[in-house]
Design a protein around this motif. Structure first.
Motif, PDB file in Angstrom:
ATOM      1  N   LEU A 118      21.073  28.200  43.576  1.00  0.00           N
ATOM      2  CA  LEU A 118      21.644  27.026  44.239  1.00  0.00           C
ATOM      3  C   LEU A 118      23.142  26.926  43.965  1.00  0.00           C
ATOM      4  CD1 LEU A 118      21.119  24.540  45.951  1.00  0.00           C
ATOM      5  CD2 LEU A 118      20.557  23.283  43.857  1.00  0.00           C
ATOM      6  N   ILE A 119      23.554  27.220  42.722  1.00  0.00           N
ATOM      7  CA  ILE A 119      24.973  27.176  42.375  1.00  0.00           C
ATOM      8  C   ILE A 119      25.752  28.199  43.189  1.00  0.00           C
ATOM      9  CG2 ILE A 119      26.647  27.563  40.523  1.00  0.00           C
ATOM     10  CD1 ILE A 119      24.503  26.561  38.561  1.00  0.00           C
ATOM     11  N   GLU A 120      25.245  29.422  43.247  1.00  0.00           N
ATOM     12  CA  GLU A 120      25.939  30.480  43.980  1.00  0.00           C
ATOM     13  C   GLU A 120      26.010  30.169  45.465  1.00  0.00           C
ATOM     14  OE1 GLU A 120      23.816  33.983  42.973  1.00  0.00           O
ATOM     15  OE2 GLU A 120      24.651  34.127  40.936  1.00  0.00           O
ATOM     16  N   ALA A 121      24.945  29.576  46.008  1.00  0.00           N
ATOM     17  CA  ALA A 121      24.948  29.232  47.434  1.00  0.00           C
ATOM     18  C   ALA A 121      25.991  28.155  47.727  1.00  0.00           C
ATOM     19  CB  ALA A 121      23.562  28.761  47.860  1.00  0.00           C
ATOM     20  N   ALA A 122      26.098  27.157  46.844  1.00  0.00           N
ATOM     21  CA  ALA A 122      27.073  26.086  47.057  1.00  0.00           C
ATOM     22  C   ALA A 122      28.502  26.613  46.966  1.00  0.00           C
ATOM     23  CB  ALA A 122      26.862  24.973  46.027  1.00  0.00           C
ATOM     24  N   ILE A 123      28.754  27.492  45.995  1.00  0.00           N
ATOM     25  CA  ILE A 123      30.096  28.072  45.864  1.00  0.00           C
ATOM     26  C   ILE A 123      30.402  28.977  47.047  1.00  0.00           C
ATOM     27  CG2 ILE A 123      31.501  29.640  44.474  1.00  0.00           C
ATOM     28  CD1 ILE A 123      30.164  28.498  41.990  1.00  0.00           C
ATOM     29  N   GLN A 124      29.386  29.705  47.513  1.00  0.00           N
ATOM     30  CA  GLN A 124      29.589  30.559  48.690  1.00  0.00           C
ATOM     31  C   GLN A 124      29.934  29.722  49.918  1.00  0.00           C
ATOM     32  OE1 GLN A 124      29.310  34.187  48.992  1.00  0.00           O
ATOM     33  NE2 GLN A 124      30.454  33.488  50.786  1.00  0.00           N
ATOM     34  N   ASN A 125      29.259  28.604  50.096  1.00  0.00           N
ATOM     35  CA  ASN A 125      29.552  27.717  51.228  1.00  0.00           C
ATOM     36  C   ASN A 125      30.986  27.187  51.140  1.00  0.00           C
ATOM     37  OD1 ASN A 125      27.012  28.023  52.356  1.00  0.00           O
ATOM     38  ND2 ASN A 125      26.165  26.221  51.336  1.00  0.00           N
ATOM     39  N   ALA A 126      31.393  26.813  49.931  1.00  0.00           N
ATOM     40  CA  ALA A 126      32.761  26.316  49.760  1.00  0.00           C
ATOM     41  C   ALA A 126      33.781  27.422  50.025  1.00  0.00           C
ATOM     42  CB  ALA A 126      32.940  25.757  48.342  1.00  0.00           C
ATOM     43  N   THR A 127      33.456  28.633  49.598  1.00  0.00           N
ATOM     44  CA  THR A 127      34.346  29.772  49.846  1.00  0.00           C
ATOM     45  C   THR A 127      34.470  30.047  51.336  1.00  0.00           C
ATOM     46  OG1 THR A 127      33.713  30.757  47.716  1.00  0.00           O
ATOM     47  CG2 THR A 127      34.773  32.202  49.330  1.00  0.00           C
ATOM     48  N   ASP A 128      33.333  30.033  52.027  1.00  0.00           N
ATOM     49  CA  ASP A 128      33.347  30.286  53.471  1.00  0.00           C
ATOM     50  C   ASP A 128      34.138  29.224  54.229  1.00  0.00           C
ATOM     51  OD1 ASP A 128      31.778  32.495  52.996  1.00  0.00           O
ATOM     52  OD2 ASP A 128      29.891  31.510  53.511  1.00  0.00           O
ATOM     53  N   GLY A 129      34.142  28.003  53.715  1.00  0.00           N
ATOM     54  CA  GLY A 129      34.830  26.926  54.407  1.00  0.00           C
ATOM     55  C   GLY A 129      36.276  26.728  53.993  1.00  0.00           C
ATOM     56  N   ALA A 130      36.732  27.472  52.967  1.00  0.00           N
ATOM     57  CA  ALA A 130      38.099  27.302  52.489  1.00  0.00           C
ATOM     58  C   ALA A 130      39.100  27.712  53.565  1.00  0.00           C
ATOM     59  CB  ALA A 130      38.321  28.138  51.224  1.00  0.00           C
ATOM     60  N   GLN A 131      40.153  26.920  53.684  1.00  0.00           N
ATOM     61  CA  GLN A 131      41.177  27.182  54.700  1.00  0.00           C
ATOM     62  C   GLN A 131      42.584  27.268  54.126  1.00  0.00           C
ATOM     63  OE1 GLN A 131      40.783  24.109  57.673  1.00  0.00           O
ATOM     64  NE2 GLN A 131      38.744  24.765  58.292  1.00  0.00           N
ATOM     65  N   ASP A 132      42.785  26.865  52.867  1.00  0.00           N
ATOM     66  CA  ASP A 132      44.142  26.807  52.335  1.00  0.00           C
ATOM     67  C   ASP A 132      44.277  27.520  50.994  1.00  0.00           C
ATOM     68  OD1 ASP A 132      46.804  26.102  51.980  1.00  0.00           O
ATOM     69  OD2 ASP A 132      46.299  24.197  51.024  1.00  0.00           O
ATOM     70  N   GLU A 133      43.572  27.031  49.962  1.00  0.00           N
ATOM     71  CA  GLU A 133      43.812  27.540  48.613  1.00  0.00           C
ATOM     72  C   GLU A 133      42.544  27.456  47.774  1.00  0.00           C
ATOM     73  OE1 GLU A 133      47.328  26.792  45.389  1.00  0.00           O
ATOM     74  OE2 GLU A 133      46.141  25.034  45.958  1.00  0.00           O
ATOM     75  N   ILE A 134      42.352  28.464  46.917  1.00  0.00           N
ATOM     76  CA  ILE A 134      41.247  28.483  45.963  1.00  0.00           C
ATOM     77  C   ILE A 134      41.838  28.662  44.571  1.00  0.00           C
ATOM     78  CG2 ILE A 134      39.165  29.680  45.177  1.00  0.00           C
ATOM     79  CD1 ILE A 134      38.682  30.564  48.044  1.00  0.00           C
ATOM     80  N   LEU A 135      41.472  27.767  43.649  1.00  0.00           N
ATOM     81  CA  LEU A 135      41.914  27.842  42.262  1.00  0.00           C
ATOM     82  C   LEU A 135      40.715  28.164  41.385  1.00  0.00           C
ATOM     83  CD1 LEU A 135      43.984  24.505  42.141  1.00  0.00           C
ATOM     84  CD2 LEU A 135      44.781  26.764  42.882  1.00  0.00           C
ATOM     85  N   THR A 136      40.867  29.112  40.462  1.00  0.00           N
ATOM     86  CA  THR A 136      39.767  29.419  39.551  1.00  0.00           C
ATOM     87  C   THR A 136      40.294  29.517  38.126  1.00  0.00           C
ATOM     88  OG1 THR A 136      39.872  31.853  39.500  1.00  0.00           O
ATOM     89  CG2 THR A 136      38.774  30.828  41.394  1.00  0.00           C
ATOM     90  N   LEU A 137      39.467  29.059  37.217  1.00  0.00           N
ATOM     91  CA  LEU A 137      39.742  29.164  35.784  1.00  0.00           C
ATOM     92  C   LEU A 137      38.561  29.895  35.180  1.00  0.00           C
ATOM     93  CD1 LEU A 137      41.455  28.360  33.315  1.00  0.00           C
ATOM     94  CD2 LEU A 137      40.223  26.199  33.270  1.00  0.00           C
ATOM     95  N   GLN A 138      38.815  31.090  34.624  1.00  0.00           N
ATOM     96  CA  GLN A 138      37.730  31.947  34.153  1.00  0.00           C
ATOM     97  C   GLN A 138      37.889  32.198  32.662  1.00  0.00           C
ATOM     98  OE1 GLN A 138      35.285  32.934  36.031  1.00  0.00           O
ATOM     99  NE2 GLN A 138      35.944  33.348  38.125  1.00  0.00           N
ATOM    100  N   PRO A 139      37.096  31.523  31.811  1.00  0.00           N
ATOM    101  CA  PRO A 139      37.154  31.831  30.387  1.00  0.00           C
ATOM    102  C   PRO A 139      36.802  33.291  30.148  1.00  0.00           C
ATOM    103  CG  PRO A 139      35.865  29.841  30.806  1.00  0.00           C
ATOM    104  CD  PRO A 139      36.095  30.499  32.130  1.00  0.00           C
TER     105      PRO A 139
END
Length: 338
Positions: A118-139
């Motif tokens: 479910l987490i991966e699907a939600a992030i994938q949906n957000a990625t597919d809908g992104a139009q401007d900028e994606i910020l990530t913080l990866q420990p």
């Protein structure tokens, strides 16, 4: 005539035609009519209205043309499709205006996602809908090669849409061939990567409207956040870390003293004097405990320390790190060896 040798009628669905029925219907189409007795083994022909009595002789049946039969059989299906479309439109009209309410109500703007699918699907949906900028913080400073291959495919896709990416990793990422290859494969101008000594938990932000953060230590539960105030706050945290982070292509600043230690060893020294154990130092710097202890051994050699307590004193006296509140750093360095 019309009876198939070796083929008998088998139970099947209401809108299905068995093999015996197909053969009998085919024969009726070829010859024009069949005796009514031919229908006894294949009742599905009558149930599907594929035949009708011969108006001139009740003892015979005639086939209905396939096109006419199809139109008749599709009528209820067509009605059902139209009804579902009508229902979908009605639901959309009713719920679409409530989207603005969800964006202002904290209880509706924070969704708990349980389970990695479910987490991966939600992030994938957000990625597919992104139009401007994606910020990530990866420990941590490294990611599995298979994860980076998948991330590269997604990053290339969003870059084609003109979306830019910013990533914050920890300093060990500078020595990861997989992360370097990932960055090199991205088109110029669409990705920026910086590294930082210590970091907080994982964070994704899409178009400054939706954010994802872990909600459990195992990261198998996450929060999808759409409340504008919370998203703005998380972006502010990100920007502070971004300002403190160093570009991946820029060398880390050397220690401002004559002691021959590396930037990583300086980070280890600072955390040791703060009183952190080897395990905590390793976790905060995203390195293994073995690597952490190897850096401590090099620090002791470089400063000529004979013990952990002695190392704490020398780290402060040499100016490598500032003294802790007790003014010495001795106890904290000793505690780091526990």
């Amino acid at each position: 005539m019309g009876k198939d040798e070796g083929i008998s009628h088998q139970p099947h669905g209401d809108l299905e035609l068995c093999e015996a029925g197909v053969r009998t219907y085919t024969e009726a189409l070829k010859v024009g009519r069949l005796p009514r007795s031919a229908l006894e083994p294949v009742p599905c022909l009558t149930e599907l209205a594929l035949v009708h009595p011969d108006p001139q002789d009740d003892g015979w049946i005639r086939p209905v043309p396939p096109s006419s039969a199809l139109a008749h059989l599709l009528q209820p299906v067509t009605r059902e499709i139209h009804e579902r479309i009508r229902l979908s439109a009605a639901l959309a009209d009713s719920l679409a205006p409530l989207a603005s309410v969800a964006s202002t109500d904290p209880n509706l703007a924070i969704t708990v996602l349980e389970g990695m699918p479910l987490i991966e699907a939600a992030i994938q949906n957000a990625t597919d809908g992104a139009q401007d900028e994606i910020l990530t913080l990866q420990p941590s400073g490294n990611r599995p090669v298979d994860q980076l291959k998948k991330a590269l495919a997604l990053a290339l896709d969003v870059a084609e849409r003109g979306v830019t990416l910013r990533h914050i990793y920890q300093h060990p990422a500078r020595y990861s061939p997989a992360i370097k290859a990932y960055v090199d494969d991205m088109p110029s101008g669409f990705i920026q990567v910086r590294t930082i000594e210590q970091t907080v938990e994982r964070l994704f932000v899409f178009d400054r409207t939706v954010a994802f953060i872990p909600a459990s230590p195992r990261r198998d539960t996450a929060l999808e956040i759409r409340h504008p105030a919370l998203v703005r706050y998380l972006i502010q945290v990100y920007e502070v870390l971004w300002a403190q982070a160093k570009p991946l292509t820029s060398p880390l600043q050397a220690p401002a003293h004559d002691t021959p230690i590396t930037a990583t060893q300086l980070s280890v020294a600072r955390l040791l004097v703060e009183g952190n154990t080897d395990q905590i130092v390793a976790r905060k710097l995203a390195i293994s405990v073995r690597t952490c202890r190897a850096h401590i051994a090099k620090l002791m050699h470089a400063l000529g320390a004979t013990s952990r307590t002695h190392l704490g004193t020398l780290l402060v006296q040499s100016g490598v790190v500032e003294a802790t509140e007790d003014g010495t750093g001795e106890d904290t360095a000793e505690g780091a060896g526990e």
